[in-house]
Design a protein around this motif. Sequence first.
Motif, PDB file in Angstrom:
ATOM      1  N   THR A  69       6.690  -2.421 -18.049  1.00 29.68           N
ATOM      2  CA  THR A  69       6.695  -1.652 -16.813  1.00 29.68           C
ATOM      3  C   THR A  69       6.069  -2.515 -15.721  1.00 29.68           C
ATOM      4  O   THR A  69       5.039  -3.145 -15.946  1.00 29.68           O
ATOM      5  CB  THR A  69       5.860  -0.363 -16.962  1.00 29.68           C
ATOM      6  N   ILE A  70       6.682  -2.544 -14.541  1.00 34.75           N
ATOM      7  CA  ILE A  70       6.189  -3.339 -13.421  1.00 34.75           C
ATOM      8  C   ILE A  70       5.828  -2.417 -12.267  1.00 34.75           C
ATOM      9  O   ILE A  70       6.530  -1.453 -11.986  1.00 34.75           O
ATOM     10  CB  ILE A  70       7.256  -4.345 -12.950  1.00 34.75           C
ATOM     11  N   CYS A  71       4.719  -2.739 -11.608  1.00 32.76           N
ATOM     12  CA  CYS A  71       4.296  -1.996 -10.427  1.00 32.76           C
ATOM     13  C   CYS A  71       4.154  -2.988  -9.277  1.00 32.76           C
ATOM     14  O   CYS A  71       3.518  -4.027  -9.418  1.00 32.76           O
ATOM     15  CB  CYS A  71       2.958  -1.301 -10.685  1.00 32.76           C
ATOM     16  N   LEU A  72       4.744  -2.663  -8.141  1.00 33.56           N
ATOM     17  CA  LEU A  72       4.622  -3.484  -6.938  1.00 33.56           C
ATOM     18  C   LEU A  72       4.094  -2.602  -5.817  1.00 33.56           C
ATOM     19  O   LEU A  72       4.733  -1.617  -5.443  1.00 33.56           O
ATOM     20  CB  LEU A  72       5.972  -4.075  -6.537  1.00 33.56           C
ATOM     21  N   LEU A  73       2.908  -2.941  -5.316  1.00 31.36           N
ATOM     22  CA  LEU A  73       2.328  -2.230  -4.184  1.00 31.36           C
ATOM     23  C   LEU A  73       2.570  -3.064  -2.940  1.00 31.36           C
ATOM     24  O   LEU A  73       2.292  -4.260  -2.925  1.00 31.36           O
ATOM     25  CB  LEU A  73       0.820  -2.040  -4.373  1.00 31.36           C
ATOM     26  N   ILE A  74       3.098  -2.440  -1.895  1.00 32.61           N
ATOM     27  CA  ILE A  74       3.324  -3.122  -0.625  1.00 32.61           C
ATOM     28  C   ILE A  74       2.528  -2.374   0.435  1.00 32.61           C
ATOM     29  O   ILE A  74       2.770  -1.193   0.685  1.00 32.61           O
ATOM     30  CB  ILE A  74       4.819  -3.153  -0.252  1.00 32.61           C
ATOM     31  N   PHE A  75       1.580  -3.070   1.039  1.00 37.80           N
ATOM     32  CA  PHE A  75       0.700  -2.457   2.023  1.00 37.80           C
ATOM     33  C   PHE A  75       1.283  -2.566   3.428  1.00 37.80           C
ATOM     34  O   PHE A  75       2.170  -3.373   3.687  1.00 37.80           O
ATOM     35  CB  PHE A  75      -0.681  -3.113   1.958  1.00 37.80           C
ATOM     36  N   GLU A  76       0.775  -1.750   4.334  1.00 38.07           N
ATOM     37  CA  GLU A  76       1.266  -1.734   5.712  1.00 38.07           C
ATOM     38  C   GLU A  76       1.123  -3.085   6.392  1.00 38.07           C
ATOM     39  O   GLU A  76       1.902  -3.417   7.286  1.00 38.07           O
ATOM     40  CB  GLU A  76       0.540  -0.662   6.518  1.00 38.07           C
ATOM     41  N   ASN A  77       0.130  -3.881   5.985  1.00 37.18           N
ATOM     42  CA  ASN A  77      -0.061  -5.198   6.587  1.00 37.18           C
ATOM     43  C   ASN A  77       0.857  -6.257   5.974  1.00 37.18           C
ATOM     44  O   ASN A  77       0.772  -7.434   6.297  1.00 37.18           O
ATOM     45  CB  ASN A  77      -1.526  -5.633   6.466  1.00 37.18           C
ATOM     46  N   GLY A  78       1.737  -5.839   5.056  1.00 29.89           N
ATOM     47  CA  GLY A  78       2.698  -6.752   4.449  1.00 29.89           C
ATOM     48  C   GLY A  78       2.227  -7.393   3.156  1.00 29.89           C
ATOM     49  O   GLY A  78       2.994  -8.083   2.490  1.00 29.89           O
ATOM     50  N   TYR A  79       0.983  -7.163   2.791  1.00 33.91           N
ATOM     51  CA  TYR A  79       0.450  -7.740   1.563  1.00 33.91           C
ATOM     52  C   TYR A  79       1.075  -7.050   0.355  1.00 33.91           C
ATOM     53  O   TYR A  79       1.218  -5.834   0.342  1.00 33.91           O
ATOM     54  CB  TYR A  79      -1.080  -7.591   1.544  1.00 33.91           C
ATOM     55  N   GLU A  80       1.442  -7.835  -0.651  1.00 33.49           N
ATOM     56  CA  GLU A  80       2.055  -7.303  -1.866  1.00 33.49           C
ATOM     57  C   GLU A  80       1.211  -7.649  -3.090  1.00 33.49           C
ATOM     58  O   GLU A  80       0.702  -8.764  -3.194  1.00 33.49           O
ATOM     59  CB  GLU A  80       3.455  -7.871  -2.065  1.00 33.49           C
ATOM     60  N   VAL A  81       1.070  -6.687  -3.973  1.00 37.41           N
ATOM     61  CA  VAL A  81       0.341  -6.886  -5.224  1.00 37.41           C
ATOM     62  C   VAL A  81       1.239  -6.408  -6.358  1.00 37.41           C
ATOM     63  O   VAL A  81       1.749  -5.298  -6.322  1.00 37.41           O
ATOM     64  CB  VAL A  81      -0.988  -6.093  -5.243  1.00 37.41           C
ATOM     65  N   GLU A  82       1.423  -7.264  -7.356  1.00 37.68           N
ATOM     66  CA  GLU A  82       2.294  -6.939  -8.498  1.00 37.68           C
ATOM     67  C   GLU A  82       1.484  -6.985  -9.775  1.00 37.68           C
ATOM     68  O   GLU A  82       0.575  -7.793  -9.934  1.00 37.68           O
ATOM     69  CB  GLU A  82       3.433  -7.965  -8.566  1.00 37.68           C
ATOM     70  N   SER A  83       1.817  -6.101 -10.685  1.00 38.23           N
ATOM     71  CA  SER A  83       1.192  -6.085 -11.993  1.00 38.23           C
ATOM     72  C   SER A  83       2.185  -5.516 -12.991  1.00 38.23           C
ATOM     73  O   SER A  83       3.133  -4.844 -12.619  1.00 38.23           O
ATOM     74  CB  SER A  83      -0.077  -5.234 -11.960  1.00 38.23           C
ATOM     75  N   ARG A  84       1.918  -5.770 -14.264  1.00 34.31           N
ATOM     76  CA  ARG A  84       2.815  -5.256 -15.296  1.00 34.31           C
ATOM     77  C   ARG A  84       2.043  -4.801 -16.512  1.00 34.31           C
ATOM     78  O   ARG A  84       0.913  -5.210 -16.739  1.00 34.31           O
ATOM     79  CB  ARG A  84       3.865  -6.281 -15.664  1.00 34.31           C
TER      80      ARG A  84
END
Length: 56
Positions: free
Chosen positions: A6-21
């Motif tokens: 399972t993969i999770c991608l968080l995209i913040f309003e400032n454009g920063y992205e954080v991915e985890s699995r």
Amino acid sequence: MSDKTTICLLIFENGYEVESRSTVRDVNDFRAVIGKDKAYEKSLKRAVVALGAFLK
């Protein structure tokens, strides 16, 4: 990715992205709800560490 990941991608309003699995060794142990929760939890932890520098 395989059917046990399972993969999770968080995209913040400032454009920063954080991915985890999240993954399991055996596909018979895979539970989507648990995988989503674990991947989300890992992404949030990474985001706190990465974005913590902006809060200082």
